[in-house]
Structures are given as C-alpha cells and as structure tokens.
Design an enzyme around this catalytic site. Structure first.
Site, mmCIF file in Angstrom:
data_model
loop_
_atom_site.group_PDB
_atom_site.id
_atom_site.type_symbol
_atom_site.label_atom_id
_atom_site.label_comp_id
_atom_site.label_asym_id
_atom_site.label_seq_id
_atom_site.Cartn_x
_atom_site.Cartn_y
_atom_site.Cartn_z
ATOM 1 N N HIS A 1 -60.192 -23.835 59.434
ATOM 2 C CA HIS A 1 -60.207 -22.901 60.550
ATOM 3 C C HIS A 1 -59.346 -21.672 60.257
ATOM 4 O O HIS A 1 -58.458 -21.685 59.396
ATOM 5 C CB HIS A 1 -59.692 -23.583 61.824
ATOM 6 N N GLU B 1 -57.597 -32.969 63.050
ATOM 7 C CA GLU B 1 -56.398 -32.992 62.213
ATOM 8 C C GLU B 1 -55.557 -34.221 62.516
ATOM 9 O O GLU B 1 -55.725 -34.894 63.549
ATOM 10 C CB GLU B 1 -55.590 -31.703 62.465
#
Length: 444
Positions: free
Chosen positions: A249, A325
C-alpha cells in the site's frame, strides 16, 4: 496442403452492449498456436461479435497460408449452422458478415464444427480481454494478452498433475527437476509477435525473425527467452502459473515515521503522498495491461490503494482477510527504537523466534499460517492468471520467504518500500518462482 484450425468467439455485455471478439489459429498437425486476433467493436449483439470473430480468424489463417484448408470450431450453433448452409441467414447485420467470411477461403476448403463453450476457452478469453480493454477506453494489445496462458492452464487442469502446497520450495524444486528430466529439458513457448491485431506464429508471412533452418517454434521460444511478452507470468515448462503481483500500500502518516502499524491499531488512511503513489502505480499497471484481478487486504490503506488501481483497470476489488498486516498488539503506533527502549525483553524474544508475539498481538508463525492459507485459496482460484494482491510488509515478505524456502529470520533481511511491487509465480506442481522484489521504478 497445410491444415489450420480456427477457433472463434464473440460476446456482448448487454446484447446489444459493449462487445468484442477473439479468434485463434492453430496448426492442425501440431496443436501449436500460430496467431491470435481480438478487437473491441463497440455496441453490438453477441451474434454480430461472433461473426466478426469468425471473419478475423479466417483472415488471420489466410495471412499465414492462403492455400491452407481450415476447420472452424465455434460454440455458436447459429454461426456454425448458417455458415454450413443448413440454416438461413435472416438478420440484416449478419448477412454481410457471413458473406465476408465466405469470401476469405473457397468454400471447399472450410469446414465448420460446433463445440461446447468449455472447449472454446482460448477464443472466449481473447473476446473478454478485448471487451475489458474497451471498458478502459483502449484497444486489445497482443503484448498484454494472457489468453494463451489461460488456455494452457485449462489444458493442464484436464491432465493429472502432482499436487503440493504452493510455496513449498524444496518439494516444488524436486518435482520441477523431475518434470524437466522427463521432458528432456525442452522449453515451451507462446506466440508473441504481432501484425496489426494478430499474434503471428510460424508459417508464410508470419514475420518470424529466425535464422536459416529454424522452425517457427524455435524462433518463438528464443524470442520468449529474450523478452517474455506476458509480463510477470513468463512461459515455463511447468504450465501456466498463478502469478501474484504484490503491491505494498501507499504511505500513511505513520509510514515515514517507521511506526508499527498493523491490523490492531488505528487503521490509518493514505496520506497525500500515499494517494499519489497509488495513482502512479495505477498508471504503471494500466500501461502494462497484464493484471486480470485485484485482491486486497481489508485494511483501509490497502483498500484505498487497490481501488485506485482497480478503477484505472476497470476491475473490481476482492477482499481477502488473510492478507491483513500482523497485529502488533501493545506495540502498535510505537517505533522500533521506542519498543527497544521500553520493552527490550519482549523485542529480543520477538527477534529471536517466529513463535514469539508482541503482547496482545500475533507471532510471525501465526501470520505465516494465515498468509499461506490465503495463498492456497488464491492460487486455486486464479490458476494461470495474473492477480494483483494489495497488502502489507509482513504478508509480502512472507510470500517471498515461503516461495524461496527461506528461514523466518529472512523477514528481517528484505526491504519493502511503500507502494513497491514484487511478484511471485506459483505452478500447479507446487513449485514457486520469485520474479521481482521491491521495484519502485514506477514512482520515479
């Protein structure tokens, strides 16, 4: 007399609606793909698109050898029956197309056969690629096509093949060596040259750049070694892989501060810098044109990045929980230095063992387990396709580590910049190939 098989298809998303066609020319003796054609044709009906695919396929075959015989295979009962002369052609839009198709070769050298749709996947995929390109305001490009890989994957799926957990590098390498030995080390190839919208293969007029005495297959194999045309999913002896293009990202406010930002914290949005990075990544993927699906971590920063890219490509975004994550527990929002100063024993334990976790968080072993499960689901769902996975540092490093068969401590020896691109390909036998790591050229 040379013999060709022409497989053609067309489709319309709305009937009438945005439409496109695809066709492929195959050597009847060897089964080798010689040419591909596809085009977005604007608003039309399914039947008009199918007829245009037939015309394009016959013209591509004629360009290869005007003296050849042609066997046409299509999943359109209407087109097959009308071109065979058993059904009348009444629709005014189809009469001129049928007449055009009939003029390409003498009728005595063309035969027609209806086949079920599942046996016409190569042409169907080309038609869909053309419609996808049209949705993006582009025309189909042979260099961006993965239809041949999809067709290979479908053929491979029909044959028994060894199975194993993707990413098990040791087992996969052993199977790969066995497969290569059994095949005598022979390589495979896919058509890659182009003449207008046709991917030219061997044969008269094909434009193959080969030395004297070289076959078209040899020329294409050499060309593929020098410059694979299917992006990250280059051809290989082990069949068409599921290729995961891994995009980290873009930046958030926490990224330049190097703070632990996992799935247990504030779930920050992209910063202005991060949004700019996502836009540049989107432009790069659109120019390359090989992405067929977009899958994202459910966390906000990944979804924002994924949606920016997907909007540019005309694709939807699928969420995959396994790509989130690591949960860094009590360390969320702290820098590495702050954890080292305040919680040195916890940090030392975490650095020493993949089974150790920050208080209230996840260990790397736990993350590896869920990432591997997500990888397996996605590999099965996207065999032979190129898929963009928008995720985080730990999942990307974990996918690379597992593909290499590297130890857990290798996670600390990889650098992954914000909005960087990596790529891993997974084959049906369990072998994995790391194609790219931490590429940031699109950001410069």
């Amino acid at each position: 007399m040379r013999a060709f098989i022409v497989e053609a298809d067309g489709g319309s998303r709305g009937n009438p609606g945005p439409a496109g066609y695809g066709s492929v020319v195959i050597d009847a003796a060897t089964g080798e793909t010689l040419a591909e054609a596809a085009e977005y044709i604007g608003v039309a009906t399914n039947n008009v698109a199918e007829y245009k695919g037939l015309v394009a396929g016959l013209k591509a075959a004629h360009a290869l050898d005007p003296a050849a015989s042609v066997h046409v295979r299509m999943d359109s009962k209407l087109v097959v029956e009308q071109m065979s002369g058993r059904w009348k052609i009444k629709h005014p839009d189809m009469k001129p197309l049928a007449a055009e198709a009939a003029r390409v070769f003498p009728a005595s050298r063309v035969t027609y056969e209806w086949i079920p749709r599942e046996k016409n996947k190569h042409a169907d995929r080309l038609a869909n690629e053309a419609m996808d390109a049209g949705k993006r305001g582009e025309q189909w490009s042979p260099s961006a096509s993965t239809a041949e890989l999809d067709a290979r994957a479908a053929r491979a799926a029909a044959d028994p093949a060894p199975s194993g957990p993707p990413g098990d590098a040791a087992a996969g390498a052993a199977k790969a060596r066995a497969a290569l030995t059994a095949r005598g080390g022979a390589g495979s190839s896919t058509g890659s040259g182009s003449s207008t919208t046709v991917s030219a293969g061997a044969g008269p007029g094909a434009g193959v750049d080969a030395g004297a005495g070289s076959s078209g297959a040899d020329a294409r194999a050499a060309r593929n070694v020098a410059a694979p045309t299917v992006g990250w999913a280059a051809p290989a002896d082990l069949g068409a892989p599921a290729t995961f293009v891994l995009l980290r990202h873009g930046e958030t406010a926490l990224t330049p501060q190097k703070r632990f930002s996992g799935s247990g914290g504030t779930d920050p949005a992209l910063s202005d810098v991060g949004r700019g990075q996502a836009e540049r990544a989107a432009a790069a993927f659109a120019a390359r044109g090989t992405i067929q699906a977009v899958v994202s971590s459910p966390l906000r920063r990944c979804q924002e990045t994924a949606r920016t890219v997907a909007a540019r490509l005309g694709l939807d975004v699928q969420l995959e929980e396994g790509l989130r994550e690591t949960d860094f527990g009590d360390w969320e929002g702290l820098t590495f230095g702050e954890v080292r100063e305040r919680r040195p024993e916890e940090l030392n334990a975490w650095l020493a063992s993949p089974d150790a976790a920050p208080p209230g968080g996840e260990s790397f072993a736990e993350v590896a387990h869920r990432v591997a499960a997500a990888r397996d689901r996605l590999t099965e769902a996207h065999a032979g396709r190129t898929v963009l996975l928008v995720t985080h540092v730990t999942p990307i490093k974990t996918l690379v580590r597992l593909a290499l068969g590297a130890p857990p401590e290798s996670l600390f020896r990889m650098e992954l910049s914000a909005a960087s691109v990596s790529a891993v390909a997974y084959y049906a036998d369990g072998n994995a190939s790391v194609r790219l790591l931490n590429d940031t050229s699109h950001l410069r």
